[in-house]
Design an enzyme around this catalytic site. Structure first.
Site, short mmCIF file in Angstrom:
data_model
loop_
_atom_site.label_atom_id
_atom_site.label_comp_id
_atom_site.label_asym_id
_atom_site.label_seq_id
_atom_site.Cartn_x
_atom_site.Cartn_y
_atom_site.Cartn_z
N HIS A 163 27.47 75.01 11.28
CA HIS A 163 28.66 74.55 10.56
C HIS A 163 29.36 75.75 9.93
CE1 HIS A 163 25.66 74.92 7.38
NE2 HIS A 163 26.68 75.09 6.55
N HIS A 208 32.34 81.67 8.68
CA HIS A 208 31.29 82.16 9.57
C HIS A 208 30.30 81.02 9.84
CE1 HIS A 208 29.51 82.42 5.57
NE2 HIS A 208 28.37 82.17 6.20
#
Length: 187
Positions: free
Chosen positions: A128, A42
């Site tokens: 990220h 995620h």
């Protein structure tokens, strides 16, 4: 240990599977202690930590209102990176190509969480996808991030279409459980 919560951009299951498959060729070059289970990939927007039920409900209400008119957009994986010590990084991650819509979406979620009464990290948002934690090898060579980047030749594009409040369950796999999900408007 108490339960923690965080808001994140969910990745489509097919994207997570593709990422995991492409990583299979490079894992041997990156001896990290713990690899993230692929279903848990995620992009974190706001880490809430442990939370009172009332604050969580308020954040769900305010995040929903803040993003109700946001539209789906495309993201691209770009490469690999690390956080922490140069010689022994703590976090190994996949980078997402700079995208103004992603930055705006995160800002909307972050501000809604602040209005809900949460105290959040003040570091700038660095989008990220965490892949692994805790380097166990000899001194880390940053050239490896380019040399073994599986996302250079096989570009992965994916739709940003769901914002999710996750609950952390350390004893389960996958360990992130969706508590509330908001779908962005499809084009």
């Amino acid at each position: 240990m108490s339960t923690h919560y965080f808001w994140a951009l969910a990745l489509p299951k097919s994207t997570k599977q593709t990422m995991h498959s492409q990583l299979g060729d490079v894992v041997e070059h990156f001896p990290f202690k713990r690899w993230v289970y692929w279903e848990d990939y995620h992009i974190t927007f706001a880490f809430l930590g442990s939370a009172e039920e009332q604050k969580l409900r308020r954040s769900i209400e305010l995040v929903g209102e803040a993003i109700e008119n946001e539209r789906t957009f495309l993201l691209n994986l770009q490469g690999l990176g690390v956080f922490g010590s140069k010689k022994s990084p703590r976090i190994f991650w996949a980078s997402v190509k700079k995208n103004d819509k992603l930055m705006n979406l995160q800002s909307l979620v972050f501000k809604a969480c602040l209005r809900s009464g949460f105290t959040l990290e003040s570091r700038p948002f660095a989008p990220h996808i965490t892949l692994a934690r805790n380097w166990t090898g000899d001194d880390f060579d940053h050239n490896w991030l380019d040399t073994y980047n599986p996302y250079q030749e096989k570009l992965i594009s994916f739709p940003a279409n769901e914002v999710v409040l996750y609950k952390t369950n350390l004893e389960k796999i996958p360990k992130y459980e969706p508590i509330a999900t908001f779908s962005l408007i499809s084009e």
